[in-house]
Design a protein around this motif. Structure first.
Motif, short mmCIF file in Angstrom:
data_model
loop_
_atom_site.label_atom_id
_atom_site.label_comp_id
_atom_site.label_asym_id
_atom_site.label_seq_id
_atom_site.Cartn_x
_atom_site.Cartn_y
_atom_site.Cartn_z
N GLY A 44 -6.45 18.28 -10.32
CA GLY A 44 -7.45 17.27 -10.62
C GLY A 44 -8.82 17.87 -10.86
N PRO A 87 -12.99 18.58 -10.29
CA PRO A 87 -13.78 18.92 -9.10
C PRO A 87 -14.10 17.65 -8.32
CG PRO A 87 -14.66 20.02 -11.01
CD PRO A 87 -13.61 19.07 -11.51
N GLY A 88 -14.11 17.78 -7.00
CA GLY A 88 -14.34 16.64 -6.14
C GLY A 88 -15.74 16.63 -5.58
N ASP A 89 -15.93 15.82 -4.55
CA ASP A 89 -17.20 15.66 -3.88
C ASP A 89 -17.51 16.92 -3.07
OD1 ASP A 89 -19.48 14.75 -2.70
OD2 ASP A 89 -18.53 13.16 -1.54
N PHE A 106 -17.32 19.64 1.73
CA PHE A 106 -16.31 18.90 0.98
C PHE A 106 -16.01 17.62 1.74
CE2 PHE A 106 -15.16 22.80 -1.19
CZ PHE A 106 -14.64 22.34 -2.39
N ARG A 141 -13.23 14.38 1.59
CA ARG A 141 -12.02 13.86 0.97
C ARG A 141 -11.54 12.65 1.76
NH1 ARG A 141 -13.52 16.95 -2.22
NH2 ARG A 141 -12.40 18.54 -3.38
N GLN A 142 -11.01 11.68 1.07
CA GLN A 142 -10.38 10.52 1.70
C GLN A 142 -8.87 10.77 1.70
OE1 GLN A 142 -11.81 7.88 3.23
NE2 GLN A 142 -9.79 7.10 3.78
N ARG A 200 -11.42 9.96 6.65
CA ARG A 200 -12.44 10.66 5.85
C ARG A 200 -12.54 12.05 6.44
NH1 ARG A 200 -18.12 9.41 3.48
NH2 ARG A 200 -19.20 11.34 3.95
N HIS A 241 -10.77 23.47 -2.88
CA HIS A 241 -10.29 22.35 -3.68
C HIS A 241 -8.76 22.40 -3.79
CE1 HIS A 241 -10.61 19.40 -7.05
NE2 HIS A 241 -9.41 19.90 -7.29
N GLU A 300 -6.09 19.77 -2.00
CA GLU A 300 -5.15 19.00 -2.82
C GLU A 300 -3.71 19.25 -2.36
OE1 GLU A 300 -5.73 16.54 -5.00
OE2 GLU A 300 -7.82 16.78 -4.42
N ASN A 342 -3.31 17.24 0.79
CA ASN A 342 -3.14 15.83 0.47
C ASN A 342 -1.70 15.53 0.05
OD1 ASN A 342 -4.07 13.12 0.06
ND2 ASN A 342 -4.09 13.55 -2.13
N TYR A 374 -17.27 24.11 -10.53
CA TYR A 374 -18.08 24.10 -9.31
C TYR A 374 -19.33 24.96 -9.47
CZ TYR A 374 -14.76 21.42 -6.51
OH TYR A 374 -13.97 20.42 -6.02
#
Length: 175
Positions: free
Chosen positions: A7, A9-11, A25, A27-28, A111, A136, A140, A143, A171
């Motif tokens: 996916g 880049p995330g938060d 980082f 992530r939910q 969270r 990241h 993933e 998750n 990033y």
């Protein structure tokens, strides 16, 4: 390995810390904190998603060893578990860095906030983007593992086959 798309880049943010820089980082995750806690602390679970193997559970303060794994190459790094507040906060050193995991119940899941404080050595340029890309991928994989859709651990040079370079570049722009 089943198909894996890391996916976009995330938060992630980078903030100045007293002793270097902290990469944050968020992530939910769909699972409750207790289930995520097990994945963060038990060696058999860590070995399925983390960039290192742990010689013992990370459930009590004190010294331990975290082993970096890159194919057949293994490098032991000293670690010290400094904070254990299940299932909310886990903090430990990893070599000269500090990892702090915070788990908060949210929306029926968790969270997850990871704060990775990078040691303040004269570092290599762009190190934070490299670390961000690595985490990241690991998060993933975590998750997917927690969602009962494991893809197998992605560590070291293997990450190059799963979008690491693209994530590093993204990033680098973001951070």
């Amino acid at each position: 390995m089943t198909s894996f798309d890391p996916g976009p880049p995330g938060d992630a943010t980078l903030t100045k810390a007293d002793d270097g820089w902290t990469l944050i980082f968020i992530r939910q995750l769909d699972q409750p904190p207790e289930q995520v806690w097990t994945a963060l602390t038990e060696p058999a679970e860590l070995d399925r998603w983390a960039p290192f193997a742990a010689v013992a559970p990370l459930t009590a303060p004190g010294p331990t060893t975290l082993t970096m794994v890159d194919g057949d190459v293994r490098m032991d790094l000293p670690a010290t578990v400094t904070v254990v507040d299940p299932p909310a906060v886990l903090e430990y050193t990893w070599g000269d860095d500090v990892l702090r995991w915070e788990l908060t119940p949210a929306g029926g899941g968790t969270r997850l906030t990871l704060r990775h404080t990078l040691a303040s050595a004269p570092g290599e340029p762009g190190l934070e983007a490299k670390v961000a890309a690595g985490w990241h991928l690991c998060l993933e994989v975590l998750n997917r593992l927690l969602n009962s859709d494991p893809v197998g651990v992605i560590r070291g040079r293997d990450a190059m086959n799963f979008g690491w370079e693209e994530l590093r570049a993204a990033y680098a722009e973001r951070l």
